[in-house]
Scaffold this active site. Structure first.
Site, PDB file in Angstrom:
ATOM      1  N   LYS A  71       0.605  -1.183   0.103  1.00  0.00           N
ATOM      2  CA  LYS A  71      -0.035  -0.049  -0.045  1.00  0.00           C
ATOM      3  C   LYS A  71       0.609   1.207   0.102  1.00  0.00           C
ATOM      4  CE  LYS A  71      -3.952  -1.827   2.033  1.00  0.00           C
ATOM      5  NZ  LYS A  71      -5.056  -2.116   3.174  1.00  0.00           N
ATOM      6  N   ASP A 108     -10.307   2.322   2.291  1.00  0.00           N
ATOM      7  CA  ASP A 108     -10.548   1.671   3.512  1.00  0.00           C
ATOM      8  C   ASP A 108     -11.531   2.361   4.655  1.00  0.00           C
ATOM      9  OD1 ASP A 108      -9.383  -0.682   2.920  1.00  0.00           O
ATOM     10  OD2 ASP A 108      -7.317  -0.208   3.521  1.00  0.00           O
TER      11      ASP A 108
HETATM   12  P1  NDP Z   1      -0.787  -3.468  10.124  1.00  0.00           P
HETATM   13  O1  NDP Z   1       0.061  -4.662  10.031  1.00  0.00           O
HETATM   14  O2  NDP Z   1      -0.571  -2.311   9.369  1.00  0.00           O
HETATM   15  O3  NDP Z   1      -1.148  -2.996  11.648  1.00  0.00           O
HETATM   16  C1  NDP Z   1      -1.366  -3.685  12.581  1.00  0.00           C
HETATM   17  C2  NDP Z   1      -1.801  -3.153  13.686  1.00  0.00           C
HETATM   18  O4  NDP Z   1      -2.334  -4.247  14.685  1.00  0.00           O
HETATM   19  C3  NDP Z   1      -0.596  -2.297  14.403  1.00  0.00           C
HETATM   20  O5  NDP Z   1      -1.279  -1.216  14.934  1.00  0.00           O
HETATM   21  C4  NDP Z   1      -0.181  -3.310  15.474  1.00  0.00           C
HETATM   22  O6  NDP Z   1       0.372  -2.423  16.570  1.00  0.00           O
HETATM   23  C5  NDP Z   1      -1.547  -3.897  16.132  1.00  0.00           C
HETATM   24  N1  NDP Z   1      -1.517  -5.166  16.593  1.00  0.00           N
HETATM   25  C6  NDP Z   1      -1.021  -6.349  16.251  1.00  0.00           C
HETATM   26  N2  NDP Z   1      -1.044  -7.283  17.028  1.00  0.00           N
HETATM   27  C7  NDP Z   1      -1.402  -6.569  18.348  1.00  0.00           C
HETATM   28  C8  NDP Z   1      -1.503  -7.116  19.728  1.00  0.00           C
HETATM   29  N3  NDP Z   1      -1.480  -8.416  20.039  1.00  0.00           N
HETATM   30  N4  NDP Z   1      -2.044  -6.228  20.563  1.00  0.00           N
HETATM   31  C9  NDP Z   1      -2.057  -4.960  20.276  1.00  0.00           C
HETATM   32  N5  NDP Z   1      -2.096  -4.507  18.980  1.00  0.00           N
HETATM   33  C10 NDP Z   1      -1.476  -5.399  17.877  1.00  0.00           C
HETATM   34  O7  NDP Z   1      -2.284  -4.043   9.658  1.00  0.00           O
HETATM   35  P2  NDP Z   1      -3.618  -3.360   8.814  1.00  0.00           P
HETATM   36  O8  NDP Z   1      -3.702  -1.992   9.424  1.00  0.00           O
HETATM   37  O9  NDP Z   1      -3.439  -3.438   7.191  1.00  0.00           O
HETATM   38  O10 NDP Z   1      -4.744  -4.415   8.920  1.00  0.00           O
HETATM   39  C11 NDP Z   1      -5.407  -4.594  10.371  1.00  0.00           C
HETATM   40  C12 NDP Z   1      -6.734  -5.547  10.458  1.00  0.00           C
HETATM   41  O11 NDP Z   1      -7.464  -4.737   9.495  1.00  0.00           O
HETATM   42  C13 NDP Z   1      -6.377  -6.886   9.904  1.00  0.00           C
HETATM   43  O12 NDP Z   1      -7.209  -7.628  10.455  1.00  0.00           O
HETATM   44  C14 NDP Z   1      -7.161  -6.432   8.301  1.00  0.00           C
HETATM   45  O13 NDP Z   1      -7.893  -7.805   7.955  1.00  0.00           O
HETATM   46  C15 NDP Z   1      -8.345  -5.520   8.739  1.00  0.00           C
HETATM   47  N6  NDP Z   1      -8.784  -4.683   7.651  1.00  0.00           N
HETATM   48  C16 NDP Z   1     -10.198  -4.765   7.594  1.00  0.00           C
HETATM   49  C17 NDP Z   1     -10.586  -4.078   6.339  1.00  0.00           C
HETATM   50  C18 NDP Z   1     -12.213  -4.121   6.228  1.00  0.00           C
HETATM   51  O14 NDP Z   1     -12.571  -3.838   4.948  1.00  0.00           O
HETATM   52  N7  NDP Z   1     -12.846  -4.630   7.005  1.00  0.00           N
HETATM   53  C19 NDP Z   1      -9.546  -3.233   5.281  1.00  0.00           C
HETATM   54  C20 NDP Z   1      -8.417  -3.512   5.628  1.00  0.00           C
HETATM   55  C21 NDP Z   1      -7.959  -4.266   6.757  1.00  0.00           C
HETATM   56  P3  NDP Z   1       1.938  -2.195  16.498  1.00  0.00           P
HETATM   57  O15 NDP Z   1       1.870  -0.825  15.634  1.00  0.00           O
HETATM   58  O16 NDP Z   1       2.168  -1.839  18.199  1.00  0.00           O
HETATM   59  O17 NDP Z   1       2.655  -3.461  16.226  1.00  0.00           O
END
Ligand code: NDP
Length: 285
Positions: A71, A108
């Site tokens: 992205k 999104d």
């Molecule tokens: P990213 O990898 O960019 O971000 C992941 C985020 O989750 C980060 O903020 C990370 O924190 C946090 N995180 C991961 N594990 C943990 C944990 N154990 N405890 C707390 N925070 C945690 O992923 P995306 O933003 O691209 O995707 C996130 C979700 O959104 C996915 O499940 C994806 O499927 C969903 N999604 C849904 C869409 C929809 O249309 N419904 C569209 C796009 C995405 P840190 O920065 O601290 O690592």
């Protein structure tokens, strides 16, 4: 009239991408509208993005979606960006225009905002607590701010990412954003109207997991939203509902952004009900 056997092509580039259900939903919409369009789901490794984008051009594709991990890296291929894509700093939808240029949009967050509107939940003047600061959270945070949210608390483990999102919102929108480090069990700030899980916690195959927050802070009348759409009924939403919150699942966001993309590519309104039913059936097995 001469027959045309050539389909118009759109699709998604990403890795992992095998479990991405977007194509099923988009193709249901195309078929319903009698459009000879195809949506292809393509595995593209990070080092192959440049060749893949050359392929998008060479195949005269009408557009593509980008998912993990492309992205941000796709930005250099864009000739123009929407305001939101500029502020968010990431593109999930590319429109290949007739003049050969590529336009980058980020849908999104727009899909999320639409799912709140669909549920008659206003954003204007509301206080939001956003769990996460990754790609989905950035898009949601910025769009909620642009849609009139008054305050946004960003709760994230990684402080750089969390602060960066707060800074972007403060610099480009009228909303007031602050960053709250996520250490141990996170507290839901008092005054939260809308609590959003924008992390990937709870996503299949870890559907039994839940963001580590203190659910005592979830009160009746609060709205709880999840971006995770597989499973649709997440543990986060189930626990929030038990506390009296009104819940909005991630399926609406996914369908709504799919509909926005459909319209950007075809220029036609999307048959949302058809697309929603098709997607829902995918998750019901
Ligand atoms: P990213 O990898 O960019 O971000 C992941 C985020 O989750 C980060 O903020 C990370 O924190 C946090 N995180 C991961 N594990 C943990 C944990 N154990 N405890 C707390 N925070 C945690 O992923 P995306 O933003 O691209 O995707 C996130 C979700 O959104 C996915 O499940 C994806 O499927 C969903 N999604 C849904 C869409 C929809 O249309 N419904 C569209 C796009 C995405 P840190 O920065 O601290 O690592």
């Amino acid at each position: 009239m001469e027959k045309n056997y050539r389909a118009e092509l759109v699709g998604v580039l990403g890795d992992p991408v095998d479990g991405n259900p977007t194509g099923v939903m988009e193709e249901a919409g195309f078929e319903h509208a009698g459009l000879n369009w195809r949506y292809i789901t393509v595995k593209v490794l990070p080092e192959d993005l440049d060749s893949a984008m050359a392929g998008v051009r060479a195949f005269n594709m009408r557009g593509v979606n980008l998912t993990m991990p492309h992205k941000i890296n796709v930005l250099k291929h864009m000739d123009a960006l929407s305001e939101a894509a500029k502020v968010i700093g990431a593109v999930n939808t590319v429109v290949c225009r007739e003049d050969g240029t590529m336009f980058g949009e980020n849908t999104d967050g727009k899909g999320f905002v639409q799912s709140l509107a669909d549920a008659d939940i206003p954003l204007a003047g509301k206080t939001i607590t956003l769990l996460g600061a990754g790609g989905a959270a950035r898009s949601i945070g910025v769009e909620c701010a642009l849609a009139g949210a008054a305050a946004i608390h960003i709760v994230n483990r990684n402080p750089e990412r969390g602060r960066a999102l707060a800074d972007v919102i403060n610099a480009h929108t009228k909303a007031e954003a602050d960053f709250i480090p996520w250490v141990g069990t996170a507290r839901v700030p008092e005054g939260t109207d809308i609590l959003i899980n924008a992390t990937c916690v709870g996503l299949h195959p870890n559907g039994d997991q839940c963001p580590d927050i203190d659910f005592d802070g979830v009160v009746p009348g609060m709205v709880a939203c999840d971006v995770v759409f597989n499973p649709v009924d997440t543990v986060f939403l189930t626990r929030a509902a038990q506390r009296g919150a009104r819940c909005v699942d991630g399926l609406g966001m996914l369908v709504n952004q799919g509909c926005i993309n459909y319209t950007l590519w075809t220029g036609q309104p999307a048959p949302r009900d058809v697309m929603y039913r098709k997607l829902r059936a995918e998750f019901e097995g």
